[in-house]
Design a protein around this motif. Structure first.
Motif, short mmCIF file in Angstrom:
data_model
loop_
_atom_site.label_atom_id
_atom_site.label_comp_id
_atom_site.label_asym_id
_atom_site.label_seq_id
_atom_site.Cartn_x
_atom_site.Cartn_y
_atom_site.Cartn_z
N ILE A 123 65.00 59.53 49.66
CA ILE A 123 65.49 59.11 50.98
C ILE A 123 66.72 58.24 50.84
O ILE A 123 67.72 58.42 51.53
N LEU A 141 55.30 58.01 50.53
CA LEU A 141 56.54 57.27 50.79
C LEU A 141 57.09 56.64 49.52
O LEU A 141 58.30 56.62 49.30
N TYR A 192 59.86 55.34 58.22
CA TYR A 192 60.84 56.30 57.69
C TYR A 192 62.25 55.97 58.18
O TYR A 192 63.22 55.97 57.41
N SER A 244 65.48 54.88 55.90
CA SER A 244 66.63 55.78 55.91
C SER A 244 67.88 55.10 56.46
O SER A 244 68.97 55.24 55.89
N LEU A 270 59.90 64.33 55.48
CA LEU A 270 59.26 64.06 56.76
C LEU A 270 58.05 64.96 56.98
O LEU A 270 57.04 64.53 57.53
#
Length: 423
Positions: free
Chosen positions: A237, A230, A358, A362, A339
């Motif tokens: 992202i 991440l 996530y 986002s 993802l």
């Protein structure tokens, strides 16, 4: 030995297995349709914003505030209810959230000003935040071992396909339906009510366990297994979701600026172009290495920004639409690649929280820059704001490309991790 035992009261394991498989397949299809419908409802107002502006005299800032209110509520729900379905089960959480979504659609259909519109979008955001975590986790629960990666693919394609469908349906209704601001949301209210009922008959994939109230404390937990991923992909992202937020909130105004004589119904098509291109890209690249996919998506951001801006310098609407298509390709490639990397090796208990992390990143990236852009248009105009936004998105994409390239070098030296192909 025969698989079928005849006689009164005989049990047929083969038929039972087939029946269970069909039930799980039906549940999978319904959960996927829920994600499509939720994101269709989130994007449906895009073609309607010009109508609201004309009817109520809303400014670009007011439109982006309404846009931001939805995402603020959605993020609040993700931070508090992301793991609620782990404790109460997927079915009751989904059914309740879909019922609330139907109520939000009724409120949107009856909105008569910016205040009621904002309130309805707040409720919609909460319901969407609750439902997306539960539906996404349910899809992962229903993963078919014979079709590895299908759940991850569905979690990436269904939302953008929903956004494209929502904009397209709303655009057509603006063109052909009477009172489109009412018709769009009335149809969505009926759909969500039907889904809320249908969900109660699906396969439950998460047993009840204690701690439901404690799970509502605001928190954002990222499992250790995906923290490094991440961090590496975070800038990517931010870049592509910020770009998507620009086309979603200010896209219709950009079309109107470039082509003042364009029909009202075409103002929302720019976001449809982006969403459709994103969904197509995800499907085409579903078997490509996810890190390669994400790197390729980042490289497309700069030409997308340049092509869009060229529309403001005499090239016209085709350039803006072409830029949106390239931005959609970047969006689809980066979203799918990231993802897939995040979901590659997760325990069942970490699925909902990882998806929530996530979604929080986002949607923050999509909403905050868009609201800031709306405020900037009040002082500097849409033309100047568009140039600044494009430059910032391109710089973020360049930074993300660097981080991903370094990650590829490191994993290449140590042995690249294997990612399951999507089928």
């Amino acid at each position: 030995m025969s698989d079928v035992v005849s006689g009164p009261g005989a049990h047929c394991p083969v038929r039972d297995s087939r029946a269970q498989g069909k039930t799980r397949a039906a549940s999978f299809g319904l959960d996927a349709s829920v994600l499509v419908a939720l994101l269709a409802a989130s994007s449906a107002p895009t073609p309607l914003y010009p109508l609201y502006q004309d009817q109520w005299g809303l400014s670009a800032l007011a439109v982006t505030v309404v846009f931001g209110a939805y995402f603020l509520a959605l993020l609040s729900a993700l931070l508090t209810t992301a793991t609620l379905s782990d404790h109460l089960g997927r079915r009751p959480v989904l059914a309740g959230a879909l019922g609330a979504q139907a109520v939000a659609m009724v409120l949107l259909a009856s909105a008569d000003g910016a205040g009621t519109l904002t309130a309805a979008r707040l409720l919609q955001g909460v319901a969407t935040g609750v439902a997306t975590s539960a539906a996404g986790a349910a899809l992962l629960d229903l993963e078919n071992p014979r079709r590895p990666g299908r759940s991850a693919l569905t979690n990436t394609i269904a939302p953008v396909a929903g956004m494209a469908a929502g904009v397209l349906a709303s655009t057509l209704l603006v063109r052909f339906a009477p009172s489109p601001t009412v018709t769009v949301h009335a149809l969505l209210a009926a759909l969500f009510a039907a889904q809320a009922i249908a969900v109660t008959f699906t396969t439950e994939t998460a047993g009840r366990r204690a701690g439901a109230l404690r799970s509502l404390r605001p928190r954002l937990g990222v499992p250790p297994a995906v923290r490094r991923t991440l961090l590496t992909t975070g800038t990517a992202i931010v870049a592509i979701w910020a770009l998507g937020g620009f086309y979603s909130s200010l896209g219709p105004a950009l079309v109107r600026l470039v082509a003042p004589d364009a029909p009202q119904a075409t103002l929302g098509t720019i976001f449809f172009t982006l969403s459709a291109a994103a969904a197509l890209t995800m499907w085409v690249l579903r078997r490509t290495d996810p890190l390669t996919t994400a790197i390729g998506g980042c490289t497309v951001v700069l030409p997308a920004a340049v092509l869009t801006l060229s529309g403001l310098h005499g090239v016209g609407l085709p350039a803006v639409q072409g830029g949106a298509a390239l931005a959609g390709a970047a969006f689809g490639a980066v979203s799918q690649g990231v993802l897939r990397m995040l979901l590659a090796s997760l325990d069942e208990r970490d699925r909902a929280s990882t998806l929530a992390a996530y979604y929080v990143l986002s949607h923050l990236s999509m909403s905050l820059p868009a609201v800031a852009a709306g405020a900037a248009t009040q002082h500097y105009g849409l033309r100047t704001t568009s140039h600044a936004y494009a430059v910032i998105a391109a710089l973020l994409a360049a930074a993300a490309l660097t981080a991903l390239a370094v990650s590829r070098t490191r994993t290449g030296a140590c042995g690249s991790p294997r990612h399951r192909p999507l089928r």
